[in-house]
Every structure is written in structure tokens, then in C-alpha cells.
Design a protein around this motif. Sequence first.
Motif, mmCIF file in Angstrom:
data_model
loop_
_atom_site.group_PDB
_atom_site.id
_atom_site.type_symbol
_atom_site.label_atom_id
_atom_site.label_comp_id
_atom_site.label_asym_id
_atom_site.label_seq_id
_atom_site.Cartn_x
_atom_site.Cartn_y
_atom_site.Cartn_z
ATOM 1 N N ASN A 3 0.809 -1.218 0.000
ATOM 2 C CA ASN A 3 0.000 0.000 0.000
ATOM 3 C C ASN A 3 0.843 1.268 0.000
ATOM 4 O OD1 ASN A 3 -2.573 -1.250 0.026
ATOM 5 N ND2 ASN A 3 -2.303 -1.733 2.189
ATOM 6 N N TYR A 4 2.116 1.148 -0.331
ATOM 7 C CA TYR A 4 3.014 2.310 -0.294
ATOM 8 C C TYR A 4 2.480 3.453 -1.148
ATOM 9 C CZ TYR A 4 7.113 5.239 -1.102
ATOM 10 O OH TYR A 4 7.966 6.307 -1.220
ATOM 11 N N PHE A 5 2.077 3.161 -2.390
ATOM 12 C CA PHE A 5 1.641 4.223 -3.304
ATOM 13 C C PHE A 5 0.289 4.788 -2.884
ATOM 14 C CE2 PHE A 5 4.625 1.785 -5.949
ATOM 15 C CZ PHE A 5 5.480 2.817 -6.316
ATOM 16 N N THR A 116 -1.396 4.792 8.640
ATOM 17 C CA THR A 116 -0.073 4.603 8.046
ATOM 18 C C THR A 116 0.848 3.841 8.987
ATOM 19 O OG1 THR A 116 -0.273 6.631 6.737
ATOM 20 C CG2 THR A 116 1.953 5.787 7.107
ATOM 21 N N LEU A 117 0.888 4.256 10.250
ATOM 22 C CA LEU A 117 1.790 3.625 11.208
ATOM 23 C C LEU A 117 1.373 2.187 11.518
ATOM 24 C CD1 LEU A 117 2.324 6.737 13.447
ATOM 25 C CD2 LEU A 117 4.084 5.591 12.120
ATOM 26 N N GLU A 118 0.058 1.925 11.516
ATOM 27 C CA GLU A 118 -0.406 0.546 11.706
ATOM 28 C C GLU A 118 -0.034 -0.314 10.501
ATOM 29 O OE1 GLU A 118 -4.553 0.697 12.552
ATOM 30 O OE2 GLU A 118 -4.273 1.266 14.647
ATOM 31 N N GLU A 119 -0.126 0.266 9.315
ATOM 32 C CA GLU A 119 0.246 -0.459 8.098
ATOM 33 C C GLU A 119 1.744 -0.778 8.099
ATOM 34 O OE1 GLU A 119 -0.221 -2.408 4.549
ATOM 35 O OE2 GLU A 119 -1.817 -1.546 5.773
ATOM 36 N N GLN A 129 9.668 8.066 4.805
ATOM 37 C CA GLN A 129 9.757 7.844 3.361
ATOM 38 C C GLN A 129 8.394 7.964 2.681
ATOM 39 O OE1 GLN A 129 11.827 4.169 2.571
ATOM 40 N NE2 GLN A 129 13.457 4.636 4.037
ATOM 41 N N ILE A 130 7.322 7.709 3.435
ATOM 42 C CA ILE A 130 5.971 7.888 2.909
ATOM 43 C C ILE A 130 5.542 9.343 3.065
ATOM 44 C CG2 ILE A 130 3.542 7.276 3.248
ATOM 45 C CD1 ILE A 130 4.472 4.492 4.060
ATOM 46 N N ARG A 131 5.823 9.902 4.242
ATOM 47 C CA ARG A 131 5.394 11.272 4.540
ATOM 48 C C ARG A 131 6.065 12.300 3.629
ATOM 49 N NH1 ARG A 131 4.919 15.763 4.836
ATOM 50 N NH2 ARG A 131 4.224 17.120 6.520
ATOM 51 N N LEU A 132 7.245 11.985 3.118
ATOM 52 C CA LEU A 132 7.937 12.954 2.270
ATOM 53 C C LEU A 132 7.143 13.278 1.006
ATOM 54 C CD1 LEU A 132 9.497 11.718 -0.491
ATOM 55 C CD2 LEU A 132 10.880 10.603 1.254
ATOM 56 N N TRP A 133 6.248 12.354 0.585
ATOM 57 C CA TRP A 133 5.416 12.640 -0.592
ATOM 58 C C TRP A 133 4.441 13.781 -0.323
ATOM 59 C CZ3 TRP A 133 6.344 11.405 -5.395
ATOM 60 C CH2 TRP A 133 7.232 10.364 -5.653
ATOM 61 N N ILE A 175 -7.856 3.063 -0.090
ATOM 62 C CA ILE A 175 -7.191 2.593 1.121
ATOM 63 C C ILE A 175 -7.973 1.420 1.684
ATOM 64 C CG2 ILE A 175 -6.376 3.214 3.420
ATOM 65 C CD1 ILE A 175 -4.992 4.672 1.113
ATOM 66 N N PRO A 176 -7.372 0.238 1.827
ATOM 67 C CA PRO A 176 -8.107 -0.936 2.317
ATOM 68 C C PRO A 176 -8.457 -0.807 3.795
ATOM 69 C CG PRO A 176 -5.777 -1.433 2.134
ATOM 70 C CD PRO A 176 -5.965 -0.070 1.530
ATOM 71 N N LYS A 177 -9.563 -1.411 4.178
ATOM 72 C CA LYS A 177 -9.957 -1.424 5.582
ATOM 73 C C LYS A 177 -8.964 -2.260 6.382
ATOM 74 C CE LYS A 177 -14.910 -0.951 4.584
ATOM 75 N NZ LYS A 177 -16.249 -1.540 4.760
ATOM 76 N N GLN A 178 -8.828 -1.893 7.660
ATOM 77 C CA GLN A 178 -7.894 -2.589 8.525
ATOM 78 C C GLN A 178 -8.627 -3.355 9.606
ATOM 79 O OE1 GLN A 178 -5.615 0.967 9.582
ATOM 80 N NE2 GLN A 178 -3.888 0.140 8.432
ATOM 81 N N ALA A 179 -7.960 -4.373 10.106
ATOM 82 C CA ALA A 179 -8.561 -5.169 11.181
ATOM 83 C C ALA A 179 -8.677 -4.317 12.435
ATOM 84 C CB ALA A 179 -7.708 -6.402 11.466
ATOM 85 N N ARG A 180 -9.751 -4.490 13.149
ATOM 86 C CA ARG A 180 -9.959 -3.721 14.365
ATOM 87 C C ARG A 180 -9.008 -4.198 15.451
ATOM 88 N NH1 ARG A 180 -15.665 -2.792 17.663
ATOM 89 N NH2 ARG A 180 -14.775 -1.586 19.380
#
Length: 386
Positions: A3-5, A116-119, A129-133, A175-180
Motif C-alpha cells: 500500500n506504499y503508493f 499509516t503507522l499501523e500499516e 519515506q511515505i510522509r515525504l510525498w 485505502i483498504p480497511k484494517q482489522a480492528r
Amino acid sequence: MNNYFRLSGFYFFYFALLGVLVPYWSLYLISFDFDAQTVGALMALLQLSRIVAPNLWGWMADKSGKRVEIVRFGALMTCLMFISMFWQDTALGIGLVMLAFSFFWNAVLPQFEVITLEELGDKKDKYSQIRLWGSIGFIVTVVGIGALLDFISIRWLPSLMLILMICIWLNTLFIPKQARVIETEEEGSRSGFMALLLRPQVIVFFVICFLVQFGHGAYYTFYSVLMVDVGYSRTEIGFLWAIGVVVEVLVFIYMHWMLQRWGIRKIMVVSLFLCVVRWLLIGTVPENLSLMLFAQTLHAATFGCLHAVGIALVHAYFTKKTYGQAQALFSSIGFGLGGALGAFLSGLLWDDFGAFYTFSLSAFASFIAVALALIWIYPEKVHKNY
């Protein structure tokens, strides 16, 4: 990471919108012949909703586990609320729309930070590296829009902003759903949010966040206005803003190495001291291009380093179950309460006292933050389980 992009795309469009809003919205307001006090009050409204909205949405996200759905809803409502801006030409009307759309917009980013941090899982050092975008998105729009506004009316600004708002919402759909996250009752009682929050070092951390963003209030509200007043073109102003974000990108790229080499405490103290230097330079010699270029490079410290360190401290001080509320509080106290008060007071000072005294107040707030950090901030002495 798969899910980086998708994650990077959100940051790109979100901060691309900031690249339009923060440098140029004050100029849009001035086009209605509002005075400095009115402009300061209106800019404060953008931050004001951060006091309540992120905490409300953070609590809902932590309780429901539907963080992605809340981000999508907030992004959509931002677009819908902003549409009525096209029919506003009074301070009251513009202010009400700003308050309405920012209530949803300001709730989106803190929850997306948690996503993002959970991913990232145990690879949180890759966050930068993600936030720089986001920084890249800001650079693209602040330079592009600045150049464009030398040829078109500033009144086109809401149209450009709405396009970016729609792009943010569309990105959230991918953005895919995440497990609770499920936490046992025993763990929850041991690491309750208030118990974690009320530790002295954590309280001081949030006070520092407030002071940092209070200092930025004058910058976000009147920097572009000041640059226009001393003779810079909007294209030049766009490049000055961009320089700050270019060096911020370098910080995000190398932050993992910097944290390993110097640690959170040293980076925070030095960055806070550079806040003092930056605000004094802007308030004293805004007509000096060389010094303004240097002052803008300090954005790497005053925003880039302090933001990354703040994110790291939130995750050092709180548990996974309380990240949403903690991240929301980080946003609401700093960018919300601090930014709103800084913008409002700068509006009161600007016409009567000018840039020097306005930015000197910012420098003084940052100096207090330096002292507090030196005395109180020792992250290695705080443990989540106690």
C-alpha cells in the motif's frame, strides 16, 4: 509494502492542498479588503476546529475501529462543505464555511497517520519515506500556484482548492480497511488514555507542541503578506515557501538515520532553538533575500524535525489502543489551539506593531519551548507499561 503508493498518494494530495491554502489564503482574504485583525481571526478559524474535531473523530475511531471509514467520510464532507465558499464575499460567510469544512478536514490527517503507522507495523522508521510525498505535493502546488497567480486572479483559488479536495477523497477510496484492534480489559485498564496523558513529561510535551505551533501562527498567516509588502512577486514567494519544504523532504529521507545518531531529545532541543533564530530573522530583515533563503532552510528543523519527533514521541508515550486519541490531541493542542491563538494574536499585533514585534512574540514562545525541553523531555525514562 503493497500500500506504499496508496498511502503516499494521500499525503501528496493532502499537503498539495496545504500548499495552496497556507501560503495564499491570506492573500485571497485580503482581496476582499479585510483588515489584518479580520484576516488573523479568519485564519485562526482554520486551526480552531482542530481543538475539537480531531479528538472527537479520534475517540470515535478508537472505539469503533472504523478508522478508514471515518477518513473517507471526513474527506467527502470537506468537499461538500467547501462548495458554498463560491457564494461568500463577507467575513462572516467566509468564516462559517471555513469553520465547517475545516471541522472535517482537520479530522482526516491524524487518523490517516494512525492508519499509516499501523500499516507499517514494526517498520515505523519507514514513516518518513511515505510522509515525504506530502512535502513533494506541497512543493508542486506552492510553486505552481504561485507562478499561476502572477497571471490569474487570486479569486480562482477556491476552484483550485476544490479540485485537490476531490483528489484527496478519491484517494481514500483506495485505502483498504484494517482489522480492528482488540485490547483486553486488563490491558485497557493498565494503559488508559488519561493515565498515560497525565504523566508530567507527557504534559510538558504537549505544552511544547502548543508553543511550537503558536510560534508558527504568524508565519502561516502573514508571511506571504509580509513578502508582498516588501516587494517580492508571488512567483518568488512560492519559491521561498518551496525551499522550506525541499529541505523538509531531506529531513524525512534521513530522519531514521538522524534519530539513531542523535536521538529524539537532541533533535528536539536544537530544532526548537532554530525556531527562535528563524522567527527573529523573518521579523527583522524580510527584505534581505539571502537571509530569507537561509530562514526558509530552517523549516527543515522548525517543522520537519519537530513533526517527525512529535510523531515518534506520541508512539513512545501511548499504547496502540490509544494512538488515535493521542495523535488527535497532538494535532488539536499544537496545530489547533497553538496555531489558532498564534494566528489570532498576530492579527491583533500586525497593523499596530508590525512584523518585528509579531515575530518576536513567536521567537519568545519558541524560547520557552527550548527551556521546557531541556528540563523535561527524556523519552527513555518513560515506559508504556508501568
